[in-house]
Design an enzyme around this catalytic site. Structure first.
Site, PDB file in Angstrom:
ATOM      1  N   LEU A 235       0.641  -1.116  -0.098  1.00 31.91           N
ATOM      2  CA  LEU A 235      -0.158   0.129   0.043  1.00 31.91           C
ATOM      3  C   LEU A 235       1.047   1.485  -0.321  1.00 31.91           C
ATOM      4  CD1 LEU A 235      -2.885  -1.032   3.019  1.00 31.91           C
ATOM      5  CD2 LEU A 235      -2.538  -1.168   0.563  1.00 31.91           C
ATOM      6  N   GLU A 236       1.031   2.051  -0.850  1.00 31.41           N
ATOM      7  CA  GLU A 236       1.530   3.627  -1.079  1.00 31.41           C
ATOM      8  C   GLU A 236       0.522   4.316  -1.236  1.00 31.41           C
ATOM      9  OE1 GLU A 236       4.476   2.981  -3.587  1.00 31.41           O
ATOM     10  OE2 GLU A 236       5.118   1.158  -4.339  1.00 31.41           O
ATOM     11  N   LEU A 237      -0.228   5.013  -0.379  1.00 28.67           N
ATOM     12  CA  LEU A 237      -0.750   5.972  -0.376  1.00 28.67           C
ATOM     13  C   LEU A 237      -0.401   7.411  -0.050  1.00 28.67           C
ATOM     14  CD1 LEU A 237      -2.815   3.456   3.442  1.00 28.67           C
ATOM     15  CD2 LEU A 237      -3.009   3.112   0.002  1.00 28.67           C
ATOM     16  N   SER A 447       9.011  -0.549  -2.200  1.00 26.50           N
ATOM     17  CA  SER A 447       9.028  -0.547  -3.759  1.00 26.50           C
ATOM     18  C   SER A 447      10.186  -0.473  -3.756  1.00 26.50           C
ATOM     19  CB  SER A 447       7.874  -0.087  -4.973  1.00 26.50           C
ATOM     20  OG  SER A 447       7.857   0.929  -4.746  1.00 26.50           O
TER      21      SER A 447
END
Length: 467
Positions: A235-237, A447
């Site tokens: 999850l890159e929020l 990532s």
């Protein structure tokens, strides 16, 4: 109500730029089955293709993609509103990140050999997960997607890309590049999907990993959809990224970096600088220089070459930022930019003037809630401790920056900042050799870097006794 078509409304003029049919549930499952077969297809499966060949195919795909930079730049400008003068630079970043990941993949994916133990051989292999679903956003549509796609393919996974409805042509361009490079059928695919069918796909047993980049609300819904599947979810929020300008900072350098960090891409970046804390000794100087530099921006249509600040993606997004600004002013904040100097900036449109605000504090939404637009608040602080306390007073923790000429002091302060990436004397940049990660509501997992490959593989231990 479910729709069978999606329309991409250009922020430039509000017209439909591209329309696409949405895949049905059956078409989505057929795509998934094809990916699973490409992964598990015996000796011909993608995971059994030699790494050297996977590297060459990925490299060729990126070269094909970048060879279309002029056409892609035009599409980006019209789909998401970035000034055309900056659009091609995204593909420069795609090439840089891809080349780095291709260059380190042999080391990142190598079998881990353990020290000798009499009578035994032991090692740990890194095996691909299977089918990886990548859900990518519109604001950096190629960069965010490539962060997951390239390492996933290099590791031997098959990939399905679901791109934002705002940037559907990006998914198609990527697909054409990988097919043109010669990837076997089913290894890389894309789907234009409704939210309902996206959730159904996430829940399907053939999805083995999910890489999501988007809003906190979107990430929450993704987590709910994947609950009970026991699969990895990256999850890159969001972010509300802070910066601290110490008394000893090079003010001209700090102003140049932070104004760009706040307003590039119209502030529509998860790692945009949204709040700045400046030591009292240099506060007035910093604000005056930042305002002067901001007034040099030209707000205009993103397809015009002299535009340096384009429209926001939707009028509702621009009005959300206007509401934050207006509310802060009512609470005592001062706005330093006269909106009248940017004639296109009008309520109800996608066009919004950049804004620098002072006399702000953490009771105001503009200092605590993600803006995702061209506004930044600047607060005066008396010392390092106050600055660090304010930087950490946030639900987010993606990046943070400190500007100082005392590197040792800056590093010591950086150790105290709750963040995924700490910058000294720069901001708003992704180095592919470093892990891109966040804490708190900025997400989890990572990532890029060698660590990024660990998200897309699983360890398999071998313990062999010699008789």
């Amino acid at each position: 109500m479910e729709f069978s078509q999606q329309d991409t409304i250009s922020p430039i003029d509000g017209r439909v730029y591209v329309s696409r049919s949405l895949a049905s549930e059956q078409q989505a499952y057929a795509c998934l089955t094809k990916a699973a077969n490409a992964f598990n297809g015996g000796t011909a499966s993608w995971k059994n293709v030699p790494l050297a060949e996977r590297k060459a195919l990925c490299q060729q795909a990126i070269e094909l993609l970048c060879s279309q930079k002029d056409e892609i730049a035009q599409e980006l400008s019209w789909m998401m509103g970035r000034p055309i003068r900056y659009c091609a630079s995204e593909l420069v970043g795609v090439a840089e990140r891809s080349e780095y990941m291709i260059g380190i993949c042999e080391e990142a994916l190598a079998t881990l050999r353990l020290e000798d133990k009499p009578g035994f051989t032991r090692f740990i292999k890194r095996e691909p997960l299977g089918v990886v679903l990548v859900i990518a956003p519109w604001n950096y549509p190629y960069l965010t997607a490539i962060n997951a796609i390239i390492p996933a393919l290099l590791a031997g996974n098959c990939v399905i890309l679901k791109h934002s409805a705002q940037t559907p042509l990006c998914a198609e361009r990527l697909y054409q590049a990988f097919r043109g490079a010669g990837l076997p059928e089913g290894v890389f695919q894309y789907l234009h999907l409704s939210h309902v069918n996206t959730v159904k796909l996430i829940r399907h047993k053939l999805i083995n990993y999910l890489a999501f980049t988007g809003s906190v609300d979107g990430g929450s819904k993704v987590e709910v959809a994947a609950a009970g599947r026991f699969i990895g979810v990256g999850l890159e929020l969001g972010g509300k990224d802070p910066a601290y300008v110490r008394a000893d900072a090079n003010i001209d350098s700090a102003v140049a970096a932070l104004v760009d960090g706040a307003f590039f891409n119209s502030g529509q970046s998860c790692c945009a600088v949204e709040r700045i804390y400046v030591h009292a000794n240099v506060y007035d100087q910093f604000v005056a220089k930042a305002v002067a530099l901001t007034l040099q921006y030209r707000l205009g249509r993103s397809d015009e070459l002299d535009t340096t600040l384009g429209p926001l993606v939707r009028s509702s997004a621009a009005d959300f930022v206007r509401e934050q600004i207006a509310e802060a002013i009512e609470q005592g904040a001062k706005a330093h930019i006269d909106e009248a100097l940017f004639p296109l900036s009008q309520k109800g449109t996608t066009y919004l003037a950049p804004q620098i605000m002072t006399r702000v504090d953490h009771t105001m939404r503009v200092m605590t809630q993600e803006s995702f637009g061209p506004v930044v608040g600047v607060m005066k602080v008396s010392d390092d401790n106050q600055a660090i306390a304010l930087m950490n007073d946030s639900d987010f923790g993606l990046t943070a920056s400190i500007f100082t000429q005392d590197i040792e002091a800056g590093l010591a302060l950086g150790e105290r900042v709750e963040t995924g990436t700490l910058f000294l004397n720069r901001c708003d940049y992704l180095d592919p050799a470093l892990a891109w990660t966040g804490i708190k509501q900025s997400g989890r997992g990572c990532s890029l870097s060698q660590l990024g490959f660990e998200q897309l593989t699983r360890p398999k231990s071998f313990h062999i006794k010699h008789n």
